[in-house]
Design an enzyme around this catalytic site. Structure first.
Site, PDB file in Angstrom:
ATOM      1  N   CYS A 115      43.094  43.533  47.627  1.00  0.00           N
ATOM      2  CA  CYS A 115      43.576  44.001  46.328  1.00  0.00           C
ATOM      3  C   CYS A 115      44.570  45.154  46.436  1.00  0.00           C
ATOM      4  O   CYS A 115      45.203  45.514  45.442  1.00  0.00           O
ATOM      5  CB  CYS A 115      42.390  44.420  45.459  1.00  0.00           C
ATOM      6  N   ASN A 126      39.924  40.431  37.333  1.00  0.00           N
ATOM      7  CA  ASN A 126      40.437  40.981  38.591  1.00  0.00           C
ATOM      8  C   ASN A 126      41.345  39.939  39.234  1.00  0.00           C
ATOM      9  O   ASN A 126      40.884  38.902  39.702  1.00  0.00           O
ATOM     10  CB  ASN A 126      39.252  41.314  39.501  1.00  0.00           C
ATOM     11  N   HIS A 157      44.412  49.330  40.200  1.00  0.00           N
ATOM     12  CA  HIS A 157      43.981  47.950  40.358  1.00  0.00           C
ATOM     13  C   HIS A 157      42.918  47.667  39.308  1.00  0.00           C
ATOM     14  O   HIS A 157      41.988  48.454  39.104  1.00  0.00           O
ATOM     15  CB  HIS A 157      43.419  47.756  41.769  1.00  0.00           C
TER      16      HIS A 157
END
Length: 312
Positions: free
Chosen positions: A113, A269, A239
């Site tokens: 990520c 996500n 993020h």
């Protein structure tokens, strides 16, 4: 010092929208359970789309909005953990589909990520060495392909999407970056190619503890490096993993929540795609204005972390 500037942005999402109620028909969960623990309400899943098709749409949008011609690019970097193929890379497919120059580096990066943040720093290196003025960085994921829909602890979290930015250098513009890694094969892992389906496995509590340590560390490191204070930052763009993580970090740093941009409620996500998708949304909403200081921070599998502070 030549700072890194974002010239233009783009994003692409699959057409299929999956609600929390949809998820409750797949696994034992509920809208209330998901929303209160993650902040996520909907996410997008690929059906006819591929990871490469999302990357292509996002990249083309960024190039067109920036008025940048393919021959002006010095590099094309795609951050992803879910390419359609081990080879060819998604970046090489972009070279073909967007008619990028054949004499520039085109490659994928797998940093979980945090991939988009790592890719920004790598792209800056190419810009410093090249005579061409622009670089293309894309974050693209099709996480639904590697999601175990019998595991309610992970399947409700992830979504598919892509975001892209066109970058250039600007003399005297603010720029700072910090990157890090801590090998941990247990917190988040995905099996590689082989006979078993490569599902995402995650220890949620372990990842939460890591994230609420890593994100403030990144932010404070950038503050120390630049001599700026938290009050000088116009936008924090983290993020988009979990609302609880972001809210916890904001409280820990004593920064108002509204300065942390959040959109996980719409997309879940999306790993390496989450920050560039957020930036494109912010541009579309008129939230980012010339001269603003924007701090992007990522964290994820690896374990990895990274932060970039730049001037819009």
């Amino acid at each position: 010092m030549k700072g890194l500037k974002i010239v233009s942005t783009g994003r692409a999402l699959p057409a299929k929208v999956v609600t929390n109620d949809d998820m409750s028909r797949l696994v034992e969960t509920s809208d209330e359970w998901i929303t209160t623990r993650t902040g996520i309400q909907t996410r997008h899943f690929c059906e006819s789309e591929t990871q490469a098709s999302l990357a292509t749409r996002a990249a083309r949008g960024a190039l067109e909005r920036g008025g940048v011609a393919p021959e002006e690019l010095c590099a094309c970097i795609v951050a992803t953990v879910t390419p359609d193929h081990a080879a060819p890379t998604t970046a090489c497919l972009l070279q073909q589909r967007l008619a990028l120059p054949e004499n520039i580096p085109c490659f994928d990066m797998n940093v979980g990520c945090t991939g988009f943040i790592y890719a920004l720093q790598v792209a800056r290196g190419f810009l410093l060495q090249s005579g061409r003025p622009y670089a293309l960085v894309v974050g693209a994921e099709s996480l639904s392909r590697i999601t175990d829909f019998t595991d309610r602890g992970t399947c409700v979290l992830f979504g598919d999407g892509a975001g892209a930015v066109v970058l250039t250098l600007e003399e005297g513009s603010l720029y700072a970056c910090t990157l890090g890694a801590r090998g941990d094969a247990e917190a988040i892992f995905i099996e590689g190619p082989g006979p078993e389906h490569p599902y995402i496995h995650m220890d949620g509590q372990r990842v939460f503890r890591f994230a609420v340590e890593a994100v403030p560390h990144c932010i404070r490191t950038l503050m120390e490096e630049t001599g700026l204070g938290l009050e000088d930052i116009d936008w924090f763009v983290p993020h988009q993993a979990n609302k609880r993580i972001i809210d916890h970090v904001a409280k820990k740093l004593r920064v108002p929540n509204e300065r942390f941009y959040q959109n996980m409620m719409r997309y879940g996500n999306t790993s390496a795609a989450s920050i560039p998708i957020a930036l494109d949304e912010m541009v579309e909403q008129g939230l980012l204005r010339k001269g603003q200081k924007v701090l992007c921070v990522g964290f994820g599998a690896g374990l990895t972390w990274g932060g970039t502070l730049l001037e819009w």
